[in-house]
Scaffold this active site. Sequence first.
Site, short mmCIF file in Angstrom:
data_model
loop_
_atom_site.label_atom_id
_atom_site.label_comp_id
_atom_site.label_asym_id
_atom_site.label_seq_id
_atom_site.Cartn_x
_atom_site.Cartn_y
_atom_site.Cartn_z
N GLN A 8 0.67 -1.12 0.10
CA GLN A 8 0.12 0.07 -0.11
C GLN A 8 0.97 1.11 -0.04
OE1 GLN A 8 -3.44 0.30 2.53
NE2 GLN A 8 -2.54 2.27 3.63
N SER A 59 1.28 6.64 2.66
CA SER A 59 1.50 7.66 3.52
C SER A 59 2.83 8.35 2.64
CB SER A 59 2.02 6.89 4.63
OG SER A 59 1.05 6.52 5.52
N SER A 66 4.75 -1.02 3.77
CA SER A 66 5.03 -2.40 4.34
C SER A 66 5.24 -3.16 3.10
CB SER A 66 3.96 -2.92 5.09
OG SER A 66 3.89 -2.22 6.31
N GLU A 122 -9.04 -1.74 6.09
CA GLU A 122 -7.73 -1.72 7.06
C GLU A 122 -8.09 -1.53 8.51
OE1 GLU A 122 -3.56 0.57 6.98
OE2 GLU A 122 -5.25 1.78 6.65
N GLU A 172 -5.54 9.02 17.63
CA GLU A 172 -6.19 10.24 17.61
C GLU A 172 -7.29 10.11 16.49
OE1 GLU A 172 -2.54 10.48 19.72
OE2 GLU A 172 -3.18 9.87 17.78
#
Length: 405
Positions: free
Chosen positions: A107, A110, A142, A225, A388
């Site tokens: 994936q 980020s 990853s 996910e 968060e």
Amino acid sequence: MDLGLPGDDDPRRTDVREWLAVHPKSTGRQLAEAGYVVPHWPAPFGRDADPLTQLVIDEELRAAGVRRPINPIGIGWAGPTLLYAGTPEQKERWLWPLLAGEEFWCQLFSEPGAGSDLAALTLRAERDGDAYVLNGQKVWTSYAHIAKWGILLARTDATAAKHAGISYFVCPMGAPGIEVRALVDMTGEHAFNEVFFTDVRIPADHLVGAENGGWELAKVTLGNERVSLSGEGALWGMGPTADDLVGLVRGAAGVGGAGAVGGGGAVDPVLRDRLVSVWMESEILRVLRLRTVSAVLAGRAPGAEASVRKAIADAHGQHVMDLGRDLAGAFGMLQGTGPAGGAGDGAGAGAGAGAGAGAGAGAGGDDDTWSRGFLFSPALTVGGGTAEVQRNIVAEKVLGLPRDP
């Protein structure tokens, strides 16, 4: 909670058993073509199975010792998104080898400046004839070093609002111009990577959905996910559990002090309190899972429970591993050690630092389950959406609070 699973002679069970009798050593491709990898998916990739049938299939495969192919990002995240928005040609090309575990996926979401605020991503994808040209960087990817394909978000319109100018692609990881650099974490393992794109050309038919419509698809991926990362084990469905800790302490010779009743158990009240707290967390997570399953069986969407459960599960995983290290005492500073029940002298450390140090010398041999888990556990509250972010989702979707400015 009684989920009302069908009995041993139910046709749904006998159907699976008959198939297993014909395929006693089933391959990933055979499981995929039979619809047993993702039975809830529509045919031909799944079996259009209702939730009760899914649970039956899971039980029968588990009883037969059959393991589904390992391809977590492919099966858990990329697959549902392709099923939702892919063209018939894209589904036929990518879903079969994905489900069979023949092609591994990663994936590419980020970036250094776009983690929790994923919509701030800056990797560019510019249309050039029958291809898109990619330039930029991804991080924390990853298994990018072993993946054949990746799901990728890129900015295709720099002038649009940040959520509106993003597109969703399938990226061939072997394309010229892609450089993968290893990121070795503090467990000593190489799972994460930085990925750099320099004039990388990927075919235009690798765009999933509409150009600039990638943010809606990203939410589909991220929703799957968060469910996938909220597993039963303390480490995203893997590794030891709170019950494992309780069992180890029960088998130890008076952890935290001498003279435990029955030769085992926690004498020190601080240690006992920590054990009870961790066990209660695990029970809350178990009940949340049953609540989610029962809602699905009743035909209701679970809603924001995935975020609730992930937020609790991540902190719980850290609590389990922290307590496991403390139970190992001074040996907990060494790699390959853990709270082995009965291995220590039971002297304990009272209610002071460690609250039960001396419970066990180690997990034995080269088993690094606990030491590796302790080092890995800080990642739990970051991966798959930070704690968060999960709390913001709960605040907005469940409590009806206003969004952050």
